[in-house]
Write a protein that holds these residues in place. Structure first.
Motif, mmCIF file in Angstrom:
data_model
loop_
_atom_site.group_PDB
_atom_site.id
_atom_site.type_symbol
_atom_site.label_atom_id
_atom_site.label_comp_id
_atom_site.label_asym_id
_atom_site.label_seq_id
_atom_site.Cartn_x
_atom_site.Cartn_y
_atom_site.Cartn_z
ATOM 1 N N SER A 92 0.819 -1.223 0.000
ATOM 2 C CA SER A 92 0.000 0.000 0.000
ATOM 3 C C SER A 92 0.847 1.265 0.000
ATOM 4 O O SER A 92 0.309 2.352 -0.113
ATOM 5 N N LEU A 93 2.191 1.110 0.151
ATOM 6 C CA LEU A 93 3.099 2.264 0.135
ATOM 7 C C LEU A 93 2.718 3.310 1.164
ATOM 8 O O LEU A 93 2.985 4.491 0.988
ATOM 9 N N ASP A 94 2.038 2.871 2.240
ATOM 10 C CA ASP A 94 1.656 3.808 3.296
ATOM 11 C C ASP A 94 2.687 3.716 4.427
ATOM 12 O O ASP A 94 2.547 2.951 5.366
ATOM 13 N N TYR A 95 3.757 4.523 4.293
ATOM 14 C CA TYR A 95 4.857 4.439 5.245
ATOM 15 C C TYR A 95 4.478 4.972 6.622
ATOM 16 O O TYR A 95 4.988 4.535 7.629
ATOM 17 N N GLY A 96 3.565 5.936 6.650
ATOM 18 C CA GLY A 96 3.128 6.467 7.929
ATOM 19 C C GLY A 96 2.476 5.396 8.780
ATOM 20 O O GLY A 96 2.837 5.186 9.932
ATOM 21 N N GLN A 97 1.512 4.682 8.183
ATOM 22 C CA GLN A 97 0.845 3.608 8.930
ATOM 23 C C GLN A 97 1.798 2.477 9.261
ATOM 24 O O GLN A 97 1.734 1.902 10.354
ATOM 25 N N ALA A 98 2.704 2.170 8.310
ATOM 26 C CA ALA A 98 3.685 1.117 8.580
ATOM 27 C C ALA A 98 4.546 1.510 9.780
ATOM 28 O O ALA A 98 4.840 0.681 10.645
ATOM 29 N N ALA A 99 4.944 2.767 9.841
ATOM 30 C CA ALA A 99 5.765 3.225 10.966
ATOM 31 C C ALA A 99 4.977 3.177 12.272
ATOM 32 O O ALA A 99 5.528 2.859 13.330
ATOM 33 N N ALA A 100 3.675 3.480 12.188
ATOM 34 C CA ALA A 100 2.840 3.394 13.394
ATOM 35 C C ALA A 100 2.765 1.955 13.890
ATOM 36 O O ALA A 100 2.881 1.691 15.098
ATOM 37 N N ILE A 101 2.580 1.007 12.964
ATOM 38 C CA ILE A 101 2.596 -0.406 13.364
ATOM 39 C C ILE A 101 3.957 -0.741 13.967
ATOM 40 O O ILE A 101 4.054 -1.434 14.971
ATOM 41 N N GLY A 102 5.020 -0.198 13.344
ATOM 42 C CA GLY A 102 6.367 -0.462 13.836
ATOM 43 C C GLY A 102 6.554 -0.013 15.271
ATOM 44 O O GLY A 102 7.158 -0.711 16.083
ATOM 45 N N LEU A 103 6.021 1.153 15.584
ATOM 46 C CA LEU A 103 6.164 1.691 16.940
ATOM 47 C C LEU A 103 5.399 0.814 17.941
ATOM 48 O O LEU A 103 5.913 0.467 19.008
ATOM 49 N N PHE A 104 4.200 0.442 17.570
ATOM 50 C CA PHE A 104 3.387 -0.466 18.373
ATOM 51 C C PHE A 104 4.145 -1.768 18.612
ATOM 52 O O PHE A 104 4.197 -2.309 19.726
ATOM 53 N N PHE A 105 4.750 -2.245 17.557
ATOM 54 C CA PHE A 105 5.555 -3.448 17.521
ATOM 55 C C PHE A 105 6.718 -3.353 18.520
ATOM 56 O O PHE A 105 6.965 -4.248 19.315
ATOM 57 N N MET A 106 7.420 -2.222 18.470
ATOM 58 C CA MET A 106 8.566 -2.006 19.348
ATOM 59 C C MET A 106 8.135 -2.020 20.811
ATOM 60 O O MET A 106 8.798 -2.614 21.666
ATOM 61 N N VAL A 107 7.010 -1.353 21.090
ATOM 62 C CA VAL A 107 6.513 -1.312 22.471
ATOM 63 C C VAL A 107 6.201 -2.725 22.950
ATOM 64 O O VAL A 107 6.562 -3.116 24.060
ATOM 65 N N LEU A 108 5.546 -3.515 22.083
ATOM 66 C CA LEU A 108 5.250 -4.901 22.452
ATOM 67 C C LEU A 108 6.508 -5.694 22.759
ATOM 68 O O LEU A 108 6.577 -6.436 23.734
ATOM 69 N N LEU A 109 7.528 -5.506 21.903
ATOM 70 C CA LEU A 109 8.795 -6.223 22.093
ATOM 71 C C LEU A 109 9.436 -5.867 23.427
ATOM 72 O O LEU A 109 9.875 -6.741 24.172
ATOM 73 N N LEU A 110 9.501 -4.567 23.706
ATOM 74 C CA LEU A 110 10.121 -4.117 24.954
ATOM 75 C C LEU A 110 9.364 -4.671 26.150
ATOM 76 O O LEU A 110 9.954 -5.156 27.117
ATOM 77 N N LEU A 111 8.039 -4.618 26.039
ATOM 78 C CA LEU A 111 7.194 -5.129 27.117
ATOM 79 C C LEU A 111 7.458 -6.614 27.331
ATOM 80 O O LEU A 111 7.639 -7.080 28.464
ATOM 81 N N PHE A 112 7.509 -7.348 26.237
ATOM 82 C CA PHE A 112 7.750 -8.785 26.322
ATOM 83 C C PHE A 112 9.098 -9.059 26.971
ATOM 84 O O PHE A 112 9.218 -9.867 27.891
ATOM 85 N N ALA A 113 10.147 -8.369 26.478
ATOM 86 C CA ALA A 113 11.494 -8.606 27.002
ATOM 87 C C ALA A 113 11.535 -8.291 28.495
ATOM 88 O O ALA A 113 12.108 -9.037 29.287
ATOM 89 N N PHE A 114 10.882 -7.206 28.872
ATOM 90 C CA PHE A 114 10.884 -6.798 30.274
ATOM 91 C C PHE A 114 10.213 -7.861 31.160
ATOM 92 O O PHE A 114 10.772 -8.309 32.163
ATOM 93 N N ILE A 115 9.019 -8.263 30.754
ATOM 94 C CA ILE A 115 8.290 -9.265 31.548
ATOM 95 C C ILE A 115 9.076 -10.570 31.601
ATOM 96 O O ILE A 115 9.221 -11.195 32.648
ATOM 97 N N PHE A 116 9.625 -10.956 30.459
ATOM 98 C CA PHE A 116 10.376 -12.201 30.387
ATOM 99 C C PHE A 116 11.579 -12.162 31.334
ATOM 100 O O PHE A 116 11.831 -13.098 32.083
#
Lengths: 278, 294
Positions: B258-282
């Motif tokens: 879809s060439l929608d880099y803004g939305q892709a970046a928003a998913i990316g940020l959400f993604f990063m938060v999930l990763l950090l949260l996971f690593a922290f809890i783990f």
């Protein structure tokens, strides 16, 4: 450990090992025999698990008629360049990390380990935006840069661990004999750790050789496509030519297999020394 | 003994870190900014800040719950299968046997092969009409009708998971095997003299020795599998109807298709938060500080 194991355990182990071997080899076997079948024998519901008519037509078509030779050349250039740049940077940096005490030493190591946790897909989108501003999209140089940056952290960690295994005394002896530090690095140490240098090179090479998503995003013209990107164009077609595709899959795999066979014995050591990405 | 020099190590490390900062750290940080911008390649003149529009669009997307559910299934099943099969393989490989080196060279093959070739191979294995999996299952009488492995929305995700699990077993096996080989033999001998059976030996010796390696490997593999989009892209492009899309492949598709880099970046940020949260809890749950060897 040298004691004889009881019979049931030996049998279970044998069955597990044999089963796993079959599980690994069966898909490759299927890939390989398909590439040797004529089209009529591929598209048949009467599946031949042993090819009845062996032909090299798929390979001949792949190399002579399709653009595969261009993709192959691009992949070779790209992977050699990535391996070369990645290894050079890693030799310098790994040497610094293994042989010097300096401020921020720990920070450097933790920083590098941290980058190993950053998913490539996450970096891809902002990189593309940056690349388009710098005019690096759809260039071989841009792609080489992308993979080189991707390989730096792992290569540095790997290289440092190889330097750590060479005793410092050797260098000190060379220094006493009148070598300067760079001479001792290039004349004494590097030849000794040639296996490490080769392992680092191969990791970078295979990483670039095997990647798809980075090249899909960065490259758009046919003349710059790598093997995975080039072949990927055809896989989403409704009528895939499975004979040619499987031949392409085999041709794409042989170089990285040779590389890995070459460095088999370094893999386990390299990995356990703090390397992390699969 | 190490050299103490002021500038030399910095000069040697400079080229690597210069590149890492410009082409890794900077893009990552800038993606935070792009997440709050309208940034579509299809509308290059309308690039500019739009607040939390991207996040709203992504999170309220009808497909989003499905994609999150797929991501969870994808990670748990893939990592679980890789771990269990990798552990079994490592245990079987831990004692010497004739031609063990040759055997290892073969079973670690999937690791050297590109995702593209693996995806291609499994697409062809799972082919409904001419693929051997359906043929064999039919002949063995396990199924009576052909399975549409990649085009049935109920099957597509699981078919890719099989391919992904298959690919990752060697990595687990290598890591666990290396850890097992560092266990001193005397401990096994002592356990045997004390009358420990095979299960008790595994549990009290092998397992407790390699526990830290298991945790590290699980953490790394979870992050890796979570972020892996290649096989999904190659085998199903996330379809049919998003039934095999995960967060990572969805993000890639947003940027690539879809060439929608803004939305892709928003998913990316959400993604990063999930990763950090996971690593922290783990790390919290496993008391990782004691995990040593990094």
């Amino acid at each position: 450990m040298n004691k004889k194991q009881r019979a049931p355990i030996v049998i279970v182990r044998f069955v597990v090992l044999l089963g796993y071997l079959l599980m690994v080899l069966a898909p490759f076997y299927w890939l390989f025999i398909t590439s040797l079948k004529p089209k009529l024998d591929i598209l048949t519901t009467n599946i031949q698990y042993w090819p009845k008519h062996i032909t090299f037509d798929n390979y001949i078509y792949l190399f002579e008629t399709s653009n595969f030779h261009i993709f192959f050349k691009n992949s070779i250039i790209l992977s050699l360049a990535t391996g070369l740049f990645g290894t050079c940077l890693a030799v310098l940096g790994g040497y610094a990390m293994a042989r010097f005490k300096f401020r921020g030493h720990k920070l450097v190591i933790y920083g590098l380990l941290l980058t190993q946790l950053i998913p490539g897909v996450l970096v891809l989108v902002p990189t593309i935006i940056m690349y388009s501003k710098l005019g690096l999209t759809n260039t071989m140089g841009g792609l080489i840069l992308f993979y080189t940056v991707g390989t730096i952290p792992f290569s540095l960690i790997l290289m440092r661990s190889f330097f750590d295994r060479i005793p410092m005394d050797l260098e000190e002896a060379a220094l006493i004999d009148g070598c300067n530090k760079m001479q001792s690095l290039f004349k004494i140490i590097l030849p000794l750790m040639l296996p490490g240098v080769i392992a680092t090179f191969i990791f970078a090479f295979v990483g670039a050789w095997n990647d798809l998503l980075g090249a899909v995003m960065i490259i758009s013209s046919d003349s710059l496509k790598t093997i995975p990107v080039g072949l990927n164009m055809f896989i989403h077609n409704y009528d895939i030519d499975w004979g040619v595709m499987t031949a392409g899959g085999i041709a794409a795999t042989v170089p990285s297999l040779i590389m890995f066979a070459f460095m088999q014995r370094f893999v386990v050591n390299g990995l356990t020394d703090g390397a992390v990405k699969g | 003994m190490k050299y103490v020099r002021k500038n030399e190590p910095y000069i040697l490390l400079f080229p690597s870190f210069f590149l890492l900062f410009i082409f890794l750290a900077y893009p990552l940080l800038s993606s935070i900014m792009y997440a709050f911008q309208s940034f579509k390649l299809t509308a290059p003149n309308a690039i500019g800040f739009n607040g939390i529009e991207n996040f709203k669009a992504v999170l309220t997307d009808n497909n989003f719950p499905l994609i999150m559910k797929n991501t969870l299934i994808w990670v748990v099943l893939t990592v679980g299968a890789q771990f269990i099969l990798g552990l079994i393989l490592a245990l079987s490989l831990s004692r010497p046997f004739p031609l063990r080196n040759v055997y290892q060279a073969f079973v670690f093959l999937p690791w050297a092969v590109s995702s593209f070739v693996i995806g291609l191979t499994f697409r062809w294995l799972f082919n409904t009409e001419y693929g051997p999996v359906n043929d064999i299952l039919l002949k063995l009488g396990i199924i009576h009708e052909k399975i549409y492995f990649l085009s049935d929305p109920k099957m597509a995700l699981y078919s890719v998971i099989i391919a992904m699990a298959w690919t990752g077993i060697p990595f687990f096996a290598i890591m666990l095997l290396a850890a097992m080989q560092s266990i001193p033999h005397e401990i096994y001998e002592a356990a045997e003299i004390d009358g420990a059976g095979i299960i008790s030996r595994f549990w009290h010796v092998t397992f407790s020795y390699i526990k830290q390696t298991i945790l590290i490997t699980l953490l790394l593999r979870t992050i890796w599998v979570f972020s892996s989009a290649e096989l999904i892209y190659i085998m199903t492009t996330g379809g049919p109807a998003n039934s095999s899309n995960t967060l990572a492949s969805y993000m890639f598709m947003k940027a690539f298709a879809s060439l929608d880099y803004g939305q892709a970046a928003a998913i990316g940020l959400f993604f990063m938060v999930l990763l950090l949260l996971f690593a922290f809890i783990f790390l919290r749950l496993t008391k990782f500080e004691k995990a040593g060897n990094l």
